[in-house]
Design a protein around this motif. Structure first.
Motif, PDB file in Angstrom:
ATOM      1  N   LYS A  12       0.719  -1.140   0.003  1.00  0.00           N
ATOM      2  CA  LYS A  12      -0.004  -0.266   0.136  1.00  0.00           C
ATOM      3  C   LYS A  12       1.289   1.238  -0.126  1.00  0.00           C
ATOM      4  O   LYS A  12       0.241   2.485  -0.585  1.00  0.00           O
ATOM      5  N   THR A  16       0.988   3.231  -3.785  1.00  0.00           N
ATOM      6  CA  THR A  16       0.157   4.605  -3.162  1.00  0.00           C
ATOM      7  C   THR A  16      -1.303   5.053  -3.439  1.00  0.00           C
ATOM      8  O   THR A  16      -2.403   5.451  -3.119  1.00  0.00           O
ATOM      9  N   GLU A  17      -1.982   4.112  -4.882  1.00  0.00           N
ATOM     10  CA  GLU A  17      -3.233   4.343  -5.004  1.00  0.00           C
ATOM     11  C   GLU A  17      -3.993   3.120  -4.958  1.00  0.00           C
ATOM     12  O   GLU A  17      -4.878   3.327  -5.264  1.00  0.00           O
ATOM     13  N   SER A  18      -3.433   2.398  -4.276  1.00  0.00           N
ATOM     14  CA  SER A  18      -3.931   1.248  -4.628  1.00  0.00           C
ATOM     15  C   SER A  18      -4.758   0.561  -3.140  1.00  0.00           C
ATOM     16  O   SER A  18      -4.771   1.330  -2.619  1.00  0.00           O
ATOM     17  N   SER A  19      -4.855  -0.438  -3.570  1.00  0.00           N
ATOM     18  CA  SER A  19      -6.780  -0.885  -2.288  1.00  0.00           C
ATOM     19  C   SER A  19      -6.492  -2.485  -2.229  1.00  0.00           C
ATOM     20  O   SER A  19      -6.485  -2.804  -3.785  1.00  0.00           O
ATOM     21  N   THR A  40      -4.235   0.512  -9.194  1.00  0.00           N
ATOM     22  CA  THR A  40      -5.295   1.423  -9.504  1.00  0.00           C
ATOM     23  C   THR A  40      -6.170   1.106 -10.364  1.00  0.00           C
ATOM     24  O   THR A  40      -6.453   0.182 -11.727  1.00  0.00           O
ATOM     25  N   ASP A  41      -6.628   2.501 -10.620  1.00  0.00           N
ATOM     26  CA  ASP A  41      -7.751   2.955 -11.413  1.00  0.00           C
ATOM     27  C   ASP A  41      -7.213   2.666 -12.807  1.00  0.00           C
ATOM     28  O   ASP A  41      -6.356   2.624 -13.638  1.00  0.00           O
ATOM     29  N   TYR A  43      -6.381  -0.036 -14.514  1.00  0.00           N
ATOM     30  CA  TYR A  43      -4.889   0.027 -15.485  1.00  0.00           C
ATOM     31  C   TYR A  43      -5.137  -2.139 -15.285  1.00  0.00           C
ATOM     32  O   TYR A  43      -5.503  -2.544 -14.274  1.00  0.00           O
TER      33      TYR A  43
END
Length: 136
Positions: A12, A16-19, A40-41, A43
Motif C-alpha cells: 500500500k 500509493t493508489e492501491s487498495s 490503480t483505476d 489498469y
C-alpha cells in the motif's frame, strides 16, 4: 502474523493508489493465505500476495488481464466468489521469497523480466516492490 501485515502495508505504501480487496463476511471468517491489491483505476494489473500458511515463505505476483474492464468485473465478483475470480490472470512478474526481517528478504525464485536485473538473492522491501511493478 507480523510479516503479512508488514508486507501488506509495504504494498500500500509503494503503490500509493492501491487498495486491498476485501472478501464478504462469509469468507472473512476463514484463515486467509491470499491477498489481492488493485494497483490503480483503469489498469489491467493486479497484485497477489500469497503466504504458504506456515513460516515466512511468500509469493508476490503481478497478474495481467486482457483489459481493465475484465479486471473491474472480476474485482466486483471477488467479495462473493473469492480468489477463483482471478484465475484468468496471467502472471507477468513473480518473486518467491522468505521474509527474514523488515528489510531482509531472501529470494528463492524470480519469474518475468526481472531476473536479469537482480544481482543478489537478498533484497530490500523497496527492491521487492520494484520487481513486481508492471510500470518498471
Amino acid at each position: 502474523m507480523e510479516a503479512i501485515d508488514y508486507l501488506r502495508d509495504e504494498i500500500k505504501s509503494y503503490f500509493t493508489e492501491s487498495s486491498e480487496l476485501q472478501l464478504s463476511s462469509y469468507y472473512a471468517q476463514h484463515r486467509r493465505f491470499n491477498f489481492y491489491f488493485k494497483i490503480t483505476d483503469n489498469y489491467p494489473y493486479l497484485l497477489y500476495l500469497n503466504w504458504d500458511g506456515e513460516g515466512n515463505h511468500f509469493t508476490l505476483k503481478c497478474l495481467e488481464f486482457n483489459s481493465c474492464e475484465i479486471l473491474d468485473t472480476l474485482i466486483g465478483e471477488y467479495p462473493e466468489k473469492g480468489a477463483k475470480s482471478f484465475n484468468i490472470g496471467r502472471p507477468k512478474l513473480m518473486v518467491d521469497f522468505v521474509y527474514r526481517d523488515q528489510d531482509r528478504l531472501y529470494v528463492t525464485e524470480y519469474k518475468g523480466g526481472i531476473q536479469e536485473q537482480v544481482q543478489s538473492n537478498e533484497i530490500s522491501r523497496q527492491r521487492l516492490m520494484e520487481c513486481v511493478d508492471p510500470a518498471k
